[in-house]
Design an enzyme around this catalytic site. Structure first.
Site, PDB file in Angstrom:
ATOM      1  CE1 TYR A  58     -68.707  16.856  -3.015  1.00 50.38           C
ATOM      2  CE2 TYR A  58     -68.964  19.175  -3.474  1.00 50.38           C
ATOM      3  CZ  TYR A  58     -68.404  18.162  -2.736  1.00 50.38           C
ATOM      4  OH  TYR A  58     -67.532  18.459  -1.707  1.00 50.38           O
TER       5      TYR A  58
HETATM    6  N1  LIG Z   1     -63.949  18.017   0.822  1.00 48.18           N
HETATM    7  C1  LIG Z   1     -64.902  17.238   1.261  1.00 48.18           C
HETATM    8  O1  LIG Z   1     -64.723  16.025   1.438  1.00 48.18           O
HETATM    9  C2  LIG Z   1     -66.244  17.817   1.552  1.00 48.18           C
HETATM   10  C3  LIG Z   1     -67.173  17.040   2.279  1.00 48.18           C
HETATM   11  C4  LIG Z   1     -68.412  17.614   2.548  1.00 48.18           C
HETATM   12  C5  LIG Z   1     -68.704  18.888   2.098  1.00 48.18           C
HETATM   13  N2  LIG Z   1     -67.798  19.585   1.364  1.00 48.18           N
HETATM   14  C6  LIG Z   1     -68.123  20.924   0.820  1.00 48.18           C
HETATM   15  O2  LIG Z   1     -68.577  21.752   1.863  1.00 48.18           O
HETATM   16  C7  LIG Z   1     -69.886  22.227   1.584  1.00 48.18           C
HETATM   17  C8  LIG Z   1     -70.616  22.418   2.882  1.00 48.18           C
HETATM   18  O3  LIG Z   1     -70.696  21.183   3.601  1.00 48.18           O
HETATM   19  P1  LIG Z   1     -72.069  20.774   4.258  1.00 48.18           P
HETATM   20  O4  LIG Z   1     -73.116  20.749   3.224  1.00 48.18           O
HETATM   21  O5  LIG Z   1     -71.817  19.551   5.054  1.00 48.18           O
HETATM   22  O6  LIG Z   1     -72.309  22.063   5.198  1.00 48.18           O
HETATM   23  P2  LIG Z   1     -73.177  22.279   6.509  1.00 48.18           P
HETATM   24  O7  LIG Z   1     -73.459  23.738   6.545  1.00 48.18           O
HETATM   25  O8  LIG Z   1     -72.505  21.677   7.683  1.00 48.18           O
HETATM   26  O9  LIG Z   1     -74.518  21.459   6.264  1.00 48.18           O
HETATM   27  C9  LIG Z   1     -75.442  21.859   5.299  1.00 48.18           C
HETATM   28  C10 LIG Z   1     -76.814  21.415   5.741  1.00 48.18           C
HETATM   29  O10 LIG Z   1     -77.167  22.143   6.921  1.00 48.18           O
HETATM   30  C11 LIG Z   1     -78.533  22.428   6.916  1.00 48.18           C
HETATM   31  N3  LIG Z   1     -78.701  23.890   6.930  1.00 48.18           N
HETATM   32  C12 LIG Z   1     -77.909  24.843   6.409  1.00 48.18           C
HETATM   33  N4  LIG Z   1     -78.431  26.067   6.626  1.00 48.18           N
HETATM   34  C13 LIG Z   1     -79.581  25.876   7.297  1.00 48.18           C
HETATM   35  C14 LIG Z   1     -80.587  26.728   7.795  1.00 48.18           C
HETATM   36  N5  LIG Z   1     -80.516  28.050   7.632  1.00 48.18           N
HETATM   37  N6  LIG Z   1     -81.641  26.187   8.451  1.00 48.18           N
HETATM   38  C15 LIG Z   1     -81.758  24.837   8.607  1.00 48.18           C
HETATM   39  N7  LIG Z   1     -80.851  23.965   8.136  1.00 48.18           N
HETATM   40  C16 LIG Z   1     -79.771  24.477   7.491  1.00 48.18           C
HETATM   41  C17 LIG Z   1     -79.112  21.855   5.633  1.00 48.18           C
HETATM   42  O11 LIG Z   1     -79.601  20.567   5.980  1.00 48.18           O
HETATM   43  P3  LIG Z   1     -80.899  19.963   5.250  1.00 48.18           P
HETATM   44  O12 LIG Z   1     -80.496  19.709   3.852  1.00 48.18           O
HETATM   45  O13 LIG Z   1     -81.153  18.738   6.062  1.00 48.18           O
HETATM   46  O14 LIG Z   1     -81.968  20.995   5.364  1.00 48.18           O
HETATM   47  C18 LIG Z   1     -77.901  21.754   4.734  1.00 48.18           C
HETATM   48  O15 LIG Z   1     -78.038  20.742   3.744  1.00 48.18           O
HETATM   49  C19 LIG Z   1     -70.460  21.202   0.604  1.00 48.18           C
HETATM   50  O16 LIG Z   1     -71.495  21.730  -0.218  1.00 48.18           O
HETATM   51  C20 LIG Z   1     -69.245  20.872  -0.210  1.00 48.18           C
HETATM   52  O17 LIG Z   1     -69.020  21.876  -1.200  1.00 48.18           O
HETATM   53  C21 LIG Z   1     -66.570  19.082   1.113  1.00 48.18           C
END
Ligand SMILES: NC(=O)c1ccc[n+]([C@@H]2O[C@H](COP(=O)([O-])OP(=O)(O)OC[C@H]3O[C@@H](n4cnc5c(N)ncnc54)[C@H](OP(=O)(O)O)[C@@H]3O)[C@@H](O)[C@H]2O)c1
Length: 351
Positions: A58
């Site tokens: 990350y």
């Molecule tokens: N095991 C794996 O392969 C894997 C893969 C992916 C993720 N993960 C883990 O899962 C975590 C979460 O995944 P994800 O980041 O994809 O989660 P997600 O909640 O689906 O997407 C996060 C994105 O959603 C937007 N967001 C979140 N809250 C918001 C709000 N209140 N208002 C507007 N936009 C909002 C933001 O986009 P913007 O940045 O565009 O504002 C943020 O970067 C990661 O941090 C990681 O620890 C694991």
């Protein structure tokens, strides 16, 4: 914030919302600087969260480095999880071989500035390393105290089931959980991964709960934010509204948000939280906020409770075709096996 035992193969007490830290750092050209990341971390801890998700890859190591500073003085009260597979750049510092597992754990411990990782995940299958080799290497790490528990992320169900059985039969450290992409748009884990986890008593951590931001509803209007995932990453890890199914999901979310006087993302996260209340699965959600306000919006989903009717409406809008052999199994329940007669229904899913 409530707490759960993470599956039936561990006594690990984790908060129902984990903090994902893929956005901690800026080396990917998208994410949060150190000050913003620290604010997100502290607000999460103050809200009662105890489960941190990171990975060696990350932000090219920056997420672990930042966490190494943030966790000082709090280590014993945190479940710190990290991952190996994709952290390096070379032939021998990527993949899931025993050699890379050992290399990766040492590098992560250094960046995290800690003696042990609570939960160590295989990040993604490299498609090659035998499960026996991985499980023996991970068992060594548990015995040496460098990691406490182990799990699999982005692996086919049959390989995880194989690993779990092998570990149980050979007395190795068990597989305690799985990590999988899961949200209203991406529900393919309903076919194999979730029924497997339920049957084997594995904890489940859902990643990308908002489909990268699409399930906030914000992409229905043009986005001006140049740091948004859509613009900065060219849409990587972002599920779009590209079919009638997705349109129906987001329309239904909007409808239910109005009924509950809540935000769309609160409804998306409440669905994920409540969906497994009625079965035997121990599932938690990994949030991925990029700043404190996003985190606060995500956390406020805990104040939203959907009715059964609303959950069913979302289930219906987002359901996927299970395909073969599940459809013939289901139709045979009534036509051949007599379900609906005097057979007592099981609470858990066994297909
Ligand atoms: N095991 C794996 O392969 C894997 C893969 C992916 C993720 N993960 C883990 O899962 C975590 C979460 O995944 P994800 O980041 O994809 O989660 P997600 O909640 O689906 O997407 C996060 C994105 O959603 C937007 N967001 C979140 N809250 C918001 C709000 N209140 N208002 C507007 N936009 C909002 C933001 O986009 P913007 O940045 O565009 O504002 C943020 O970067 C990661 O941090 C990681 O620890 C694991």
């Amino acid at each position: 914030m409530k707490y759960k035992i993470f599956g039936q193969k561990s006594g690990l007490r984790v908060s129902e919302l984990a903090l994902g830290t893929g956005n901690f750092g800026t080396r990917w050209g998208h994410g949060s600087d150190a000050a913003t990341s620290k604010q997100v971390f502290e607000t999460y801890i103050n809200a009662g969260g105890n489960f941190i998700d990171t990975a060696d890859g990350y932000q090219l190591g920056e997420s672990e480095e930042l966490l190494g500073g943030f966790i000082k003085g709090k280590r014993q009260d945190l479940v710190l999880s990290s991952k190996f597979s994709t952290g390096g750049k070379t032939l021998l510092t990527t993949g899931n071989s025993r050699k890379n597992i050992i290399h990766s754990v040492e590098a992560s411990l250094k960046r995290l500035n800690t003696d042990y990782i609570d939960l160590y995940w295989a990040h993604i299958s490299d498609g090659q390393t035998p499960i026996e080799e991985m499980m023996r290497a991970l068992d060594d790490l548990v015995r040496s105290g460098k990691i406490l528990y182990t799990g699999f992320s982005n692996y086919p169900a049959w390989r995880i089931a194989n690993a779990s059985l092998l570990a149980d039969l050979r007395g190795w450290a068990p597989v305690v959980g799985i990590q999988t992409e899961y949200n209203l748009i991406e529900r393919t884990a309903d076919r194999e991964l979730l029924p497997m986890a339920e049957a084997l008593g594995l904890g489940v951590a859902f990643w990308s709960p908002l489909a990268g931001g699409t399930l906030t509803g914000k992409y229905r209007a043009p986005i001006q934010d140049s740091n948004s995932r859509q613009q900065a990453w060219g849409g990587a890890l972002l599920k779009g509204e590209t079919s009638d199914r997705e349109t129906k999901i987001i329309d239904t979310l909007e409808e239910i948000a109005k009924e509950n006087d809540a935000k769309i993302l609160e409804i998306s996260l409440a669905w994920l939280r409540q969906k497994n209340d009625k079965n035997a699965l121990s599932a938690i959600t990994i949030l991925g906020p990029r700043n404190e306000q996003q985190l606060l919006d995500n956390l406020s989903s805990l104040n939203v409770t959907l009715s059964d009717e609303q959950i069913n409406r979302l289930n219906e809008a987002s359901k996927i075709v299970l395909g073969s052999p599940y459809e013939i199994i289901e139709s045979s329940q009534n036509s051949i096996f007599g379900a609906g007669s005097d057979l007592v229904e099981t609470k858990h899913t066994v297909r």
